[in-house]
Design a protein around this motif. Structure first.
Motif, PDB file in Angstrom:
ATOM      1  N   ARG A 105       0.917  -1.345   0.118  1.00  0.00           N
ATOM      2  CA  ARG A 105      -0.028   0.070  -0.173  1.00  0.00           C
ATOM      3  C   ARG A 105       0.938   1.093  -0.008  1.00  0.00           C
ATOM      4  O   ARG A 105       0.456   2.382  -0.091  1.00  0.00           O
ATOM      5  N   ASP A 106       2.161   0.993   0.333  1.00  0.00           N
ATOM      6  CA  ASP A 106       3.062   2.139   0.393  1.00  0.00           C
ATOM      7  C   ASP A 106       3.564   2.642  -0.999  1.00  0.00           C
ATOM      8  O   ASP A 106       4.704   2.290  -1.369  1.00  0.00           O
ATOM      9  N   GLY A 107       2.923   3.526  -1.777  1.00  0.00           N
ATOM     10  CA  GLY A 107       3.260   3.913  -2.909  1.00  0.00           C
ATOM     11  C   GLY A 107       4.546   4.507  -3.127  1.00  0.00           C
ATOM     12  O   GLY A 107       5.235   4.400  -4.056  1.00  0.00           O
ATOM     13  N   GLN A 108       4.959   5.236  -2.088  1.00  0.00           N
ATOM     14  CA  GLN A 108       6.338   5.839  -2.308  1.00  0.00           C
ATOM     15  C   GLN A 108       7.367   4.907  -2.324  1.00  0.00           C
ATOM     16  O   GLN A 108       8.268   4.872  -3.226  1.00  0.00           O
ATOM     17  N   ALA A 109       7.326   3.804  -1.274  1.00  0.00           N
ATOM     18  CA  ALA A 109       8.368   2.819  -1.278  1.00  0.00           C
ATOM     19  C   ALA A 109       8.581   1.938  -2.352  1.00  0.00           C
ATOM     20  O   ALA A 109       9.419   1.589  -2.749  1.00  0.00           O
ATOM     21  N   VAL A 110       7.148   1.726  -3.012  1.00  0.00           N
ATOM     22  CA  VAL A 110       6.962   0.911  -4.178  1.00  0.00           C
ATOM     23  C   VAL A 110       7.964   1.536  -5.366  1.00  0.00           C
ATOM     24  O   VAL A 110       9.037   0.996  -6.010  1.00  0.00           O
ATOM     25  N   ARG A 111       7.579   2.809  -5.443  1.00  0.00           N
ATOM     26  CA  ARG A 111       8.482   3.510  -6.399  1.00  0.00           C
ATOM     27  C   ARG A 111       9.780   3.503  -6.157  1.00  0.00           C
ATOM     28  O   ARG A 111      10.871   3.338  -7.011  1.00  0.00           O
ATOM     29  N   ASP A 113      11.505   1.265  -4.513  1.00  0.00           N
ATOM     30  CA  ASP A 113      12.038  -0.126  -4.812  1.00  0.00           C
ATOM     31  C   ASP A 113      12.242  -0.280  -6.460  1.00  0.00           C
ATOM     32  O   ASP A 113      13.068  -0.813  -6.810  1.00  0.00           O
ATOM     33  N   LEU A 114      11.235   0.235  -7.075  1.00  0.00           N
ATOM     34  CA  LEU A 114      11.494   0.146  -8.495  1.00  0.00           C
ATOM     35  C   LEU A 114      12.618   0.816  -8.983  1.00  0.00           C
ATOM     36  O   LEU A 114      13.514   0.159  -9.791  1.00  0.00           O
ATOM     37  N   GLU A 115      13.146   1.801  -8.428  1.00  0.00           N
ATOM     38  CA  GLU A 115      14.251   2.463  -8.871  1.00  0.00           C
ATOM     39  C   GLU A 115      15.455   1.796  -8.520  1.00  0.00           C
ATOM     40  O   GLU A 115      16.387   1.730  -9.168  1.00  0.00           O
ATOM     41  N   ARG A 116      15.214   1.206  -7.437  1.00  0.00           N
ATOM     42  CA  ARG A 116      16.439   0.286  -6.905  1.00  0.00           C
ATOM     43  C   ARG A 116      16.784  -1.110  -7.960  1.00  0.00           C
ATOM     44  O   ARG A 116      17.893  -1.082  -8.364  1.00  0.00           O
ATOM     45  N   VAL A 117      15.572  -1.444  -8.111  1.00  0.00           N
ATOM     46  CA  VAL A 117      15.828  -2.729  -9.206  1.00  0.00           C
ATOM     47  C   VAL A 117      16.273  -2.116 -10.531  1.00  0.00           C
ATOM     48  O   VAL A 117      17.127  -2.738 -10.948  1.00  0.00           O
ATOM     49  N   TYR A 118      15.747  -1.142 -10.921  1.00  0.00           N
ATOM     50  CA  TYR A 118      16.599  -0.554 -12.383  1.00  0.00           C
ATOM     51  C   TYR A 118      17.746  -0.161 -12.155  1.00  0.00           C
ATOM     52  O   TYR A 118      18.775  -0.432 -13.035  1.00  0.00           O
ATOM     53  N   ALA A 119      18.284   0.361 -10.996  1.00  0.00           N
ATOM     54  CA  ALA A 119      19.739   0.749 -10.733  1.00  0.00           C
ATOM     55  C   ALA A 119      20.352  -0.693 -10.657  1.00  0.00           C
ATOM     56  O   ALA A 119      21.620  -0.703 -11.073  1.00  0.00           O
ATOM     57  N   LEU A 120      19.916  -1.755 -10.068  1.00  0.00           N
ATOM     58  CA  LEU A 120      20.621  -3.061 -10.138  1.00  0.00           C
ATOM     59  C   LEU A 120      20.743  -3.564 -11.338  1.00  0.00           C
ATOM     60  O   LEU A 120      21.719  -4.333 -11.587  1.00  0.00           O
ATOM     61  N   PHE A 121      19.587  -3.583 -12.144  1.00  0.00           N
ATOM     62  CA  PHE A 121      19.592  -4.346 -13.343  1.00  0.00           C
ATOM     63  C   PHE A 121      19.268  -3.064 -14.341  1.00  0.00           C
ATOM     64  O   PHE A 121      18.073  -3.001 -14.882  1.00  0.00           O
TER      65      PHE A 121
END
Ligand SMILES: Nc1ncnc2c1ncn2[C@@H]1O[C@H](COP(=O)(O)OP(=O)(O)OP(=O)(O)O)[C@@H](O)[C@H]1O
Ligand SMILES: [Mg+2]
Lengths: 234, 346, 299
Positions: A105-111, A113-121
């Motif tokens: 439910r935490d839209g901020q954190a989801v966003r 995490d998405l950036e984190r995934v894109y940074a990792l890969f």
């Protein structure tokens, strides 16, 4: 953090797990190694609730997982990145990632995490709108791990993340595993690639025909002559 | 089953069926014959739906084929001139004995089953169910439109009433006997192997497609015979006689009896023939707001089926045959009897 | 004989019939995609929708739009209820168990309606504004025909957006691709299944209202053959694929209307036989359908 006590799992009449007991402490990487058909995948599926044990208990931070549905287990923070990647080939890369965060439910954190995934890969960011089925094998594995990250794991169950990948990519996948641990994710790692698994792990269990036959610190097991002979090719 | 017991039962059944023709009135004779016909239908449908694991819904279609074939072939020539004046000449002058008509109907149904089964049975999943329902619609449409042969919606009536209890039970015994032999032959074992594990069966050299097709074709042939018997029992057929309702009831017999059990299908057929006969009285007497409750018996059957699927998915007998079911029942009884009773003194 | 006006008229008819098949086929394909269930009770949702519209118009004197929307909502609920009571207890049972159950549910609805409402077809009279015809040169089209085409299009676009954009829509597609993996991603499969049944039944209910308005009659068995034909449409398009179901629906509508329009008149009685013969041909030639994913592998 996670404790399996005397877990028995069946496929119909096939007795696949014959009393598996193991534990994973917070912040650890624990490796689960063993030959084909030893029951490694079955162990993970039983933890994540797709299979139900006939006997025995599975507790995660004091909660009995056996009473939860698979999607509730994910919500508790136990995230299973399955064998063979199993990404959704007809969904886009982004949709795969969004799906895994659907219950949050935490839209901020989801966003974030998405950036984190894109940074990792970074390649996933480039391909975000492409159908996931068109990714290469290595990219699909990255997506599978990225997807698991999007579910916000506290305990990550990884089933053979290096299967069928080129050495260079295997190297980078293991680097990501180490990074995740440094960020505080606990990891239960299933591997055929025992050498690499024992390198990165703190402790390890050796499974054979549904039973734990050896356990101990990863370094000690890597030196164990029996393990060497059976899983490390000499 | 022991062969001698089998023959004994068969003889007994035939004797009783013969005797009934002298002892019972028309209504009871008819109910008896319908039971036998339904047994033929259920046991033959069980061959696909229970034994080989494909779910056919084609029995109404194959019955219609049998019924119309036998009707057109056996109608006396002078009746044909009146009832079916536009029949092709060679058909109009043909009058075939009942047995041959039944056999020809069975061959025609088998041929059509082969035509339908060939594309569908190569596929995984339940395509056969839809394709056979499609076949039912096709057969109904043809029966409605092929005026010269079928008389369209009016149907054909005044058929010779060949079907007596003796005929019906003779055919029933033959069907059950043949299907029992098939199921216990290598072909039947192949069918079961395909049902249990298609890939495994294929690996052990079972020709999966041909096995599935064989079950479907044999089932269709016997359904056609049942259709022929039924036509000459009721003596009037219309396209509407062979609707989804009919297929559904045969499916219910097989499911309630226990898919995969021949004796289960027999039991299901007996049960579901008698049940509507009893409920029919209720339908017309227990009227709601002055109307008869048509549809009640079908509602009861549907509910029964839902209950079976949820609470007893194996039906009455599961996949076992009657002797095994009885043996298990007896073991349980004797186990209960031997259990130590708490005695007041201890 | 085949004047442009005649052709245009047939085109409208085909679009009409195609829209209705598409609406029904979508629900079949959606549920099949997730549960591998051929839902034989799907056509009966049409029947129930039609009866509700009948009650709404003749007994409650509802305006036309309410006589469409209310049945849609109620039937969506009925779909959910049937899933709860009949299909969910069978989760994990062999696939054939659900198939048999759907047959029983279908029979229950058809005969329950017969028992309570009689098998007598009842006339459904739509407001006269809908039966008026608009002239386009030589061509005259009933308002209702245009309405059906437009409404179906709106519903399908809305569904497309829902499935494409919302998270539950994404979850639905994920479930139909790999149910187990979706569970591992935290998808609550039961919720997805409930939504799928609601949409599926709601669309069929709407199709039932439109169908009975167009043809003017309601009876307990009216949904059975259209339901089966919608399955043919879904197979043509590729079962499991929602765009495939839409495409298949329109194609089937065209095939059927043009068969009747161009075949010799003595064959027009065979239109239903033609449709199911088409099914057999598709299964023989291209079993995965036009947009299917070929998981129907040959045995
Ligand atoms: N779906 C199934 N049905 C029946 N038996 C199964 C099923 N899945 C696994 N098994 C059996 O259970 C045992 C354990 O299988 P499992 O997949 O857990 O092995 P694994 O250790 O993951 O092997 P691998 O390294 O090859 O992935 C094997 O003997 C296997 O044949
Ligand atoms: Mg494995």
């Amino acid at each position: 953090m996670l404790v399996l006590d005397n877990v028995h799992t069946y496929y119909g009449r096939i007795h696949a797990l014959k009393g598996v007991s193991l534990s994973v402490e917070r912040g650890e990487i624990v490796a689960l190694i063993g030959g084909n058909g030893a029951g490694k995948t079955t162990t993970l599926l039983t933890i994540s609730g797709l299979l139900r044990p006939k006997q025995g208990s599975i507790t995660f931070e004091g909660q009995a997982l056996t009473q939860h549905a698979p999607h509730q287990i994910v919500r508790l923070g136990v995230v299973h990145c399955p064998e063979g990647r199993q990404i959704f080939g007809r969904l886009s890369v982004l949709e795969n990632l969004r799906l895994a965060a659907m219950h949050r439910r935490d839209g901020q954190a989801v966003r974030r995490d998405l950036e984190r995934v894109y940074a990792l890969f970074p390649v996933l960011a480039q391909r975000r709108n492409q159908a996931a089925g068109t990714l290469s094998g290595g990219e699909q594995q990255m997506l599978a791990i990225g997807r698991a990250i999007m579910s916000q794991p506290r305990l990550l169950l990884l089933d053979e993340p290096s299967l069928g990948l080129a050495p260079l990519i295997v190297e980078s996948i293991f680097k990501v595993i180490a990074t995740l641990r440094d960020e505080g994710v606990t990891i239960l790692l299933v591997e055929q690639n025992a050498y690499q698994a024992l390198q990165v792990a703190d402790r390890a269990y050796v499974l054979e025909t549904g039973r734990v036959i050896l356990q101990g610190p990863a370094r000690a097991l890597a030196e164990d002559p029996a393990v060497k002979a059976a899983y490390l090719g000499g | 089953m022991n062969h001698r017991i089998g023959w004994l039962i068969a003889g007994l059944v035939l004797a009783l069926a013969g005797a009934s023709q002298f002892l019972l009135n028309d209504y009871y004779q008819r109910v008896l014959s319908v039971i036998a016909i339904n047994i033929i239908l259920a046991v033959s449908l069980n061959l696909t739906n229970g034994i080989s694991g494909d779910f056919s819904l084609g029995h109404a279609a194959f019955m219609a084929i049998g019924a119309y074939t036998s009707a057109v072939l056996t109608l006396p020539v002078r009746m044909k001139a009146i009832v079916l004046p536009d029949l092709p000449v060679w058909l109009g002058q043909l009058e075939v004995p009942f047995v041959f008509a039944l056999v020809l109907g069975a061959l025609l149904a088998a041929l059509i089953a082969a035509l339908v089964g060939t594309p569908v049975l190569r596929l995984r999943g339940h395509y056969l169910s839809v394709a056979t329902l499609g076949l039912m619609v096709i057969v109904q449409v043809v029966a409605l439109n092929w005026q010269p042969v079928t008389r369209g919606a009016r149907g054909i009536n005044g058929l010779p009433p060949f079907t007596t209890p003796l005929w019906a039970y003779g055919a029933m015994l033959l069907t059950v006997g043949i299907i029992w032999r098939v199921v216990h032959s290598p072909l039947g074992r192949a069918m079961i192997a395909v049902r249990e594990d298609e890939l495994g069966a294929a690996c052990r050299g079972v020709r999966v497609f041909r096995t599935r097709l064989a079950a479907f074709i044999i089932g269709a042939a016997f359904a056609s015979i049942a259709g022929g018997l039924w036509a000459h029992l009721i003596t009037a057929i219309t396209p509407a006689s062979f609707s989804f309702l009919l297929t559904f009831n045969v499916v219910a017999m097989v499911v309630i009896g226990g898919m995969g059990s021949i004796s289960g299908s027999v039991a299901g057929a007996v049960l579901l023939t008698l049940l509507p006969e009893l409920l029919r009285r209720v339908e017309t007497s227990l009227a709601l707001g002055g109307q008869p409750l048509y549809g009640l018996s079908q509602v009861v059957i549907a509910l029964l089926m839902l209950g079976v699927m949820i609470f007893r998915p194996g039906g009455l007998f599961g996949r076992e045959e009657l002797p095994a079911v009885l043996a298990r029942f007896q073991r349980r009884r004797s186990a209960q009897r031997q259990a130590p009773h708490p005695s007041p003194s201890s | 004989m085949f004047t442009p006006t005649y052709l245009a008229q047939q085109l409208i008819n085909a679009l009409n019939l195609g829209s209705l098949y598409a609406l029904v086929a979508i629900g079949l394909t959606m549920v099949y995609g997730i549960l591998r269930l051929i839902n034989f009770a799907h056509g009966d949702m049409m029947t129930l929708g039609a009866y509700l519209a009948l009650a709404g118009i003749s007994a409650l004197v509802l305006p036309a739009w309410a006589a469409l929307v209310l049945p849609m909502l109620v039937i969506a609920l009925v779909g959910v209820l049937i899933e709860r009571l009949a299909y969910r207890p069978l989760r994990g049972a062999p696939e054939v168990a659900m198939l048999i159950t759907s047959l029983a549910v279908s029979s229950l609805i058809q005969n329950g309606a017969t028992m309570l409402l009689t098998a007598q077809p009842r006339p459904l009279r739509v407001p006269s504004a809908l039966t008026q015809r608009i002239a386009f040169g030589d061509l005259s089209i009933a308002v209702m025909d245009l309405g059906i085409i437009a409404l179906a299009a709106v519903l399908m676009v809305a569904l497309g957006v829902f499935v494409k954009r919302t998270t539950i829509g994404i979850a639905m597609r994920a479930c139909s691709e790999n149910l187990r993996a979706a569970q591992l991603m935290g998808v609550d499969v039961n919720r997805v299944i409930v939504v799928a049944f609601a949409i599926s039944a709601g669309l069929a209910g709407a199709a039932g209202v439109l169908w009975s308005s167009k043809f003017g009659l309601v009876d307990p068995f009216m949904g059975f053959v259209p339901g089966l034909k919608a399955f043919v449409a879904a197979v043509i398009g590729g079962i499991g694929s929602i765009p495939g179901a839409m495409l298949g629906g329109y194609l089937l509508g065209f095939a059927e209307v043009f068969f009747v329009a161009f075949a010799p008149p003595e064959l027009s009685g065979y239109r239903d036989a033609f449709v199911f013969a088409l099914l057999l041909i598709v299964l023989l030639v291209r079993p995965a359908g036009l947009l299917g994913r070929g998981e129907v592998n040959r045995a």
